[in-house]
Design an enzyme around this catalytic site. Structure first.
Site, PDB file in Angstrom:
ATOM      1  N   SER A   1       3.834  -2.192  10.176  1.00  0.00           N
ATOM      2  CA  SER A   1       5.165  -2.358  10.406  1.00  0.00           C
ATOM      3  C   SER A   1       5.654  -3.791  10.042  1.00  0.00           C
ATOM      4  O   SER A   1       6.905  -4.293  10.740  1.00  0.00           O
ATOM      5  CB  SER A   1       5.660  -2.144  11.956  1.00  0.00           C
ATOM      6  OG  SER A   1       5.131  -0.816  12.169  1.00  0.00           O
TER       7      SER A   1
ATOM      8  N   GLU B   1      -6.570   4.618   8.184  1.00  0.00           N
ATOM      9  CA  GLU B   1      -6.384   5.725   7.840  1.00  0.00           C
ATOM     10  C   GLU B   1      -7.749   6.551   6.956  1.00  0.00           C
ATOM     11  O   GLU B   1      -7.972   7.795   7.297  1.00  0.00           O
ATOM     12  CB  GLU B   1      -5.088   6.208   6.732  1.00  0.00           C
ATOM     13  CG  GLU B   1      -3.891   6.184   7.564  1.00  0.00           C
ATOM     14  CD  GLU B   1      -2.868   5.376   6.772  1.00  0.00           C
ATOM     15  OE1 GLU B   1      -2.549   5.527   5.681  1.00  0.00           O
ATOM     16  OE2 GLU B   1      -1.769   4.818   7.597  1.00  0.00           O
TER      17      GLU B   1
ATOM     18  N   ASN C   1       0.947  -1.137   0.075  1.00  0.00           N
ATOM     19  CA  ASN C   1       0.037   0.021  -0.012  1.00  0.00           C
ATOM     20  C   ASN C   1       0.907   1.291  -0.136  1.00  0.00           C
ATOM     21  O   ASN C   1       1.670   1.786   1.040  1.00  0.00           O
ATOM     22  CB  ASN C   1      -0.910  -0.097   1.417  1.00  0.00           C
ATOM     23  CG  ASN C   1      -1.816   1.127   1.528  1.00  0.00           C
ATOM     24  OD1 ASN C   1      -1.664   2.170   0.515  1.00  0.00           O
ATOM     25  ND2 ASN C   1      -2.441   1.329   2.515  1.00  0.00           N
TER      26      ASN C   1
ATOM     27  N   LYS D   1       0.188   4.185  -0.202  1.00  0.00           N
ATOM     28  CA  LYS D   1      -0.455   5.388   0.390  1.00  0.00           C
ATOM     29  C   LYS D   1      -0.095   6.649  -0.410  1.00  0.00           C
ATOM     30  O   LYS D   1      -0.163   6.723  -1.709  1.00  0.00           O
ATOM     31  CB  LYS D   1      -0.282   5.723   1.814  1.00  0.00           C
ATOM     32  CG  LYS D   1      -0.118   4.379   2.593  1.00  0.00           C
ATOM     33  CD  LYS D   1       0.218   4.495   4.090  1.00  0.00           C
ATOM     34  CE  LYS D   1      -0.181   2.841   4.736  1.00  0.00           C
ATOM     35  NZ  LYS D   1       0.210   3.093   6.131  1.00  0.00           N
TER      36      LYS D   1
ATOM     37  N   GLY E   1       2.707   2.195  10.708  1.00  0.00           N
ATOM     38  CA  GLY E   1       3.545   3.034  10.675  1.00  0.00           C
ATOM     39  C   GLY E   1       4.452   3.408  11.975  1.00  0.00           C
ATOM     40  O   GLY E   1       5.110   4.547  12.081  1.00  0.00           O
TER      41      GLY E   1
ATOM     42  N   GLU F   1      -5.137  -5.085  10.399  1.00  0.00           N
ATOM     43  CA  GLU F   1      -3.938  -4.224  10.587  1.00  0.00           C
ATOM     44  C   GLU F   1      -4.347  -3.461  11.857  1.00  0.00           C
ATOM     45  O   GLU F   1      -5.174  -2.333  11.929  1.00  0.00           O
ATOM     46  CB  GLU F   1      -4.039  -3.042   9.265  1.00  0.00           C
ATOM     47  CG  GLU F   1      -3.881  -3.805   8.161  1.00  0.00           C
ATOM     48  CD  GLU F   1      -3.300  -2.891   7.138  1.00  0.00           C
ATOM     49  OE1 GLU F   1      -2.120  -2.999   6.786  1.00  0.00           O
ATOM     50  OE2 GLU F   1      -3.865  -1.593   7.036  1.00  0.00           O
TER      51      GLU F   1
ATOM     52  N   HIS G   1      -9.225   0.911   5.040  1.00  0.00           N
ATOM     53  CA  HIS G   1      -8.120   1.340   5.840  1.00  0.00           C
ATOM     54  C   HIS G   1      -8.292   2.126   6.987  1.00  0.00           C
ATOM     55  O   HIS G   1      -9.019   3.102   6.883  1.00  0.00           O
ATOM     56  CB  HIS G   1      -6.910   1.671   4.682  1.00  0.00           C
ATOM     57  CG  HIS G   1      -5.587   1.949   5.180  1.00  0.00           C
ATOM     58  ND1 HIS G   1      -5.098   2.732   6.158  1.00  0.00           N
ATOM     59  CD2 HIS G   1      -4.577   1.064   5.241  1.00  0.00           C
ATOM     60  CE1 HIS G   1      -3.843   2.572   6.749  1.00  0.00           C
ATOM     61  NE2 HIS G   1      -3.304   1.196   5.967  1.00  0.00           N
TER      62      HIS G   1
HETATM   63  P1  13P Z   1       3.331   0.036   7.751  1.00  0.00           P
HETATM   64  O1  13P Z   1       3.800  -1.118   7.056  1.00  0.00           O
HETATM   65  O2  13P Z   1       4.121   1.347   7.304  1.00  0.00           O
HETATM   66  O3  13P Z   1       3.274   0.145   9.210  1.00  0.00           O
HETATM   67  O4  13P Z   1       1.790   0.279   7.098  1.00  0.00           O
HETATM   68  C1  13P Z   1       0.836  -0.687   7.286  1.00  0.00           C
HETATM   69  C2  13P Z   1      -0.356  -0.136   6.514  1.00  0.00           C
HETATM   70  O5  13P Z   1      -1.085   0.654   6.860  1.00  0.00           O
HETATM   71  C3  13P Z   1      -0.493  -1.049   5.316  1.00  0.00           C
HETATM   72  O6  13P Z   1      -1.745  -0.800   4.658  1.00  0.00           O
END
Ligand code: 13P
Length: 252
Positions: free
Chosen positions: A215, A99, A9, A11, A175, A169, A97
């Site tokens: 992560s 976010e 992803n 982003k 992150g 997740e 997601h």
């Molecule tokens: P990270 O791998 O940067 O923690 O992000 C995970 C994520 O949100 C994938 O959709």
């Protein structure tokens, strides 16, 4: 046997030039990997989807979108429809997601509409679920994820599930550099599969790919992927570097 999947992803990272380079690098580094029963997916931003589909042509890389509007078309300035995505060759969409949920107020009800629109358009959905740190601390994490699944997915008919991939997740691991332990991931993935088995049946549940995200990096991927109910990963930061992403694919 359910499919293993490693999905990146991206982003709101990677411009057109960088996207072209990154796809080429991933293409080169995975072309000789066996990848039996394993899918590799990348999800660039909307603006780079059309070129990404072309760049990934004749390779094992599939291209997915990060979001989609629930309406078919109309006065929704700035939004992107299922038909638009399909018209540039997209077959898979990430929905729900954390976010999107927390920064753009997408709730279970809206997400259930988005899922219906995607499935009505023969699109496959990678649906994200996961608890916040407060829920993890108060031991409400299973209940929270259970209710996200129930509210957005349990109206579906059994036949719809062939187009659903789940991504667990935990929000506190996204992150942050902090990963769920392999045992924490397995506990949740087993809980999710069991909830689907109870609502539908065991065979259907056994065929749903459930990815872990939060992560994931080359140093921890193998341990997480070794868990019985973890079928791959949804990778954020580490998917932006071809070497790291490839190392994670090799760990599957
Ligand atoms: P990270 O791998 O940067 O923690 O992000 C995970 C994520 O949100 C994938 O959709």
């Amino acid at each position: 046997m359910r499919t293993k999947i490693v999905a990146g992803n991206w982003k709101m990272n990677v411009n057109e030039v960088e996207s072209t380079e990154l796809i080429q690098e991933i293409k080169n580094s995975i072309q000789n990997l066996p990848l039996e029963n394993t899918r590799v997916i990348v999800a660039p931003s909307f603006i780079n989807l059309a070129s990404a589909v072309k760049n990934a042509d004749n390779s094992k890389i599939e291209v997915a979108a990060q979001n989609m509007h629930e309406a078919t078309s109309g006065a929704f300035t700035g939004e992107v429809s299922a038909d638009m995505l399909k018209s540039v060759g997209i077959k898979t969409i990430i929905l729900g997601h954390s976010e999107r949920r927390s920064l753009f107020n997408e709730d279970d009800e809206l997400l259930s509409k988005k899922i219906d629109t995607a499935l009505a358009n023969d699109l496959e959905v990678i649906f994200c679920i996961g608890e916040h740190l407060e829920e993890r601390k108060t031991d409400n994490y299973l209940l929270e994820v259970g209710s996200q699944i129930k509210n957005s997915l349990f109206h579906l008919e059994a036949k719809d599930w062939k187009n659903i991939i789940l991504a667990y997740e935990p929000v506190w691991a996204i992150g942050t550099g902090e990963t769920a332990s392999p045992e924490q991931a397995q506990e949740m993935h087993y809980f999710i599969r069991n909830a689907i088995a109870k609502k539908y049946n065991k065979e259907l549940a056994a065929n749903v790919s459930i990815l872990y995200g939060g992560s994931v990096k080359p140093s921890n991927a193998e341990e997480i992927f070794s868990q019985a109910d973890v079928d791959g990963g949804l990778i954020g930061g580490a998917s932006l570097k071809a070497n790291d992403f490839t190392a994670i694919i090799k760990a599957i």
